[in-house]
Design a protein around this motif. Structure first.
Motif, short mmCIF file in Angstrom:
data_model
loop_
_atom_site.label_atom_id
_atom_site.label_comp_id
_atom_site.label_asym_id
_atom_site.label_seq_id
_atom_site.Cartn_x
_atom_site.Cartn_y
_atom_site.Cartn_z
N PRO A 7 10.47 69.25 14.17
CA PRO A 7 10.12 70.40 13.32
C PRO A 7 8.68 70.30 12.82
CG PRO A 7 11.32 68.80 12.04
CD PRO A 7 11.19 68.24 13.43
N SER A 8 7.73 70.33 13.72
CA SER A 8 6.33 70.19 13.32
C SER A 8 5.47 71.20 14.06
CB SER A 8 5.84 68.77 13.64
OG SER A 8 5.67 68.64 15.03
N ALA A 9 4.19 71.19 13.74
CA ALA A 9 3.25 72.08 14.42
C ALA A 9 3.19 71.75 15.91
CB ALA A 9 1.87 71.95 13.78
N LEU A 10 3.50 70.50 16.28
CA LEU A 10 3.50 70.16 17.70
C LEU A 10 4.52 70.98 18.46
CD1 LEU A 10 3.10 66.27 17.79
CD2 LEU A 10 1.44 68.00 18.47
N TRP A 76 -2.27 69.08 21.79
CA TRP A 76 -1.21 68.29 21.17
C TRP A 76 -1.57 66.82 21.07
CZ3 TRP A 76 -0.65 71.07 25.69
CH2 TRP A 76 -0.57 70.36 26.87
N MET A 77 -2.42 66.31 21.94
CA MET A 77 -2.83 64.90 21.86
C MET A 77 -3.99 64.73 20.87
SD MET A 77 -0.69 63.32 23.69
CE MET A 77 -1.28 61.71 24.11
N GLN A 78 -4.80 65.76 20.68
CA GLN A 78 -5.94 65.68 19.76
C GLN A 78 -5.48 65.44 18.33
OE1 GLN A 78 -8.16 69.30 20.36
NE2 GLN A 78 -8.66 68.78 22.48
N ARG A 79 -4.28 65.86 18.03
CA ARG A 79 -3.76 65.75 16.66
C ARG A 79 -3.17 64.38 16.34
NH1 ARG A 79 -0.52 71.42 15.82
NH2 ARG A 79 -2.17 72.77 16.58
N LEU A 108 -1.96 71.32 32.99
CA LEU A 108 -1.12 70.48 32.16
C LEU A 108 -0.39 71.35 31.15
CD1 LEU A 108 -0.32 67.56 31.43
CD2 LEU A 108 -2.28 67.52 29.88
N ILE A 109 0.93 71.16 31.07
CA ILE A 109 1.79 71.98 30.22
C ILE A 109 2.60 71.06 29.31
CG2 ILE A 109 3.68 73.66 30.22
CD1 ILE A 109 2.87 74.11 33.26
N LEU A 110 2.67 71.39 28.03
CA LEU A 110 3.58 70.69 27.12
C LEU A 110 4.94 71.36 27.25
CD1 LEU A 110 3.97 68.51 24.93
CD2 LEU A 110 3.42 70.29 23.24
N THR A 111 5.92 70.63 27.80
CA THR A 111 7.21 71.25 28.07
C THR A 111 8.27 70.98 26.99
OG1 THR A 111 7.87 69.40 29.47
CG2 THR A 111 6.85 71.29 30.55
N ALA A 112 8.08 69.93 26.21
CA ALA A 112 9.06 69.64 25.15
C ALA A 112 8.48 68.65 24.15
CB ALA A 112 10.35 69.08 25.73
N VAL A 113 8.94 68.77 22.91
CA VAL A 113 8.65 67.78 21.86
C VAL A 113 10.00 67.43 21.25
CG1 VAL A 113 7.49 67.35 19.66
CG2 VAL A 113 6.36 68.75 21.39
N GLU A 114 10.32 66.14 21.29
CA GLU A 114 11.63 65.70 20.79
C GLU A 114 11.44 64.53 19.83
OE1 GLU A 114 13.68 64.66 24.37
OE2 GLU A 114 13.76 66.73 25.08
N ARG A 115 12.28 64.50 18.82
CA ARG A 115 12.27 63.39 17.87
C ARG A 115 13.50 62.55 18.10
NH1 ARG A 115 13.77 61.35 13.16
NH2 ARG A 115 12.22 60.54 11.73
N LYS A 116 13.30 61.24 18.14
CA LYS A 116 14.41 60.29 18.30
C LYS A 116 14.23 59.17 17.30
CE LYS A 116 15.50 61.13 23.10
NZ LYS A 116 15.96 60.53 24.33
N GLU A 117 15.30 58.48 17.07
CA GLU A 117 15.25 57.32 16.19
C GLU A 117 15.27 56.07 17.06
OE1 GLU A 117 14.53 55.81 12.60
OE2 GLU A 117 14.83 57.95 12.95
N GLY A 118 14.23 55.25 16.96
CA GLY A 118 14.15 54.00 17.70
C GLY A 118 14.59 52.84 16.83
N ARG A 119 14.63 51.64 17.40
CA ARG A 119 15.02 50.45 16.64
C ARG A 119 14.10 50.18 15.46
NH1 ARG A 119 15.80 46.25 21.41
NH2 ARG A 119 15.31 48.04 22.70
#
Length: 153
Positions: A7-10, A76-79, A108-119
């Motif tokens: 849920p971000s600007a990305l 999206w990478m500049q941020r 180059l296309i940004l196709t998805a932004v997903e948040r996950k919880e890592g260790r």
């Protein structure tokens, strides 16, 4: 459990297509890439062998598009803090071999932004597709790569 959408600007940039850029595939680049991989296939090093196999020139390894970069970082990478970025999964779809002398228009296309919880905490996955077409507009490859941002955004 399905991945949570970031849920971000990305997330607002999903579907954004960067301006196209051109790659002129050179035989020296193919040879260097193959050498770095330890790929001794003669199609990558010997022009006569490549032509005898029906190709116009040296044939690039299937992972060669991993070396293609746009001239400017995508928005999206500049941020993001580069020190927190790691390479994630990568996949390749070839419609035909890439050969020396090809001129490829890439997007180059940004196709998805997903948040996950890592260790060690939250991760944000940026799924990017790099699409390459030849001078006739025919698809040549798609390179899907995932950049992993460590920590909350």
């Amino acid at each position: 459990m399905p991945p949570h959408r970031e849920p971000s600007a990305l997330a607002d940039l999903v579907g954004h297509v960067c301006p196209p850029f051109t790659i002129e595939v050179e035989k020296g680049a193919i040879r260097r890439f193959a050498e770095a991989l330890g790929d001794r296939n003669p199609l990558r090093h010997d022009e006569d062998a490549a032509r005898a196999a029906g190709h116009r020139g040296l044939v690039a390894p299937p992972t060669f598009p991993a070396s293609f970069r746009p001239p400017v970082d995508p928005p999206w990478m500049q941020r993001l803090d580069r020190s927190r970025i790691r390479a994630g999964e990568q996949g390749f779809r070839l419609h035909r071999p890439i050969v020396a002398g090809d001129r490829l228009t890439c997007r180059l296309i940004l196709t998805a932004v997903e948040r996950k919880e890592g260790r060690s905490g939250p991760l944000t996955l940026l799924v990017q597709d790099l699409d390459g077409r030849d001078d006739d507009g025919a698809p040549v490859f798609t390179n899907r790569r995932v950049a992993v941002h460590l920590g909350a955004l």
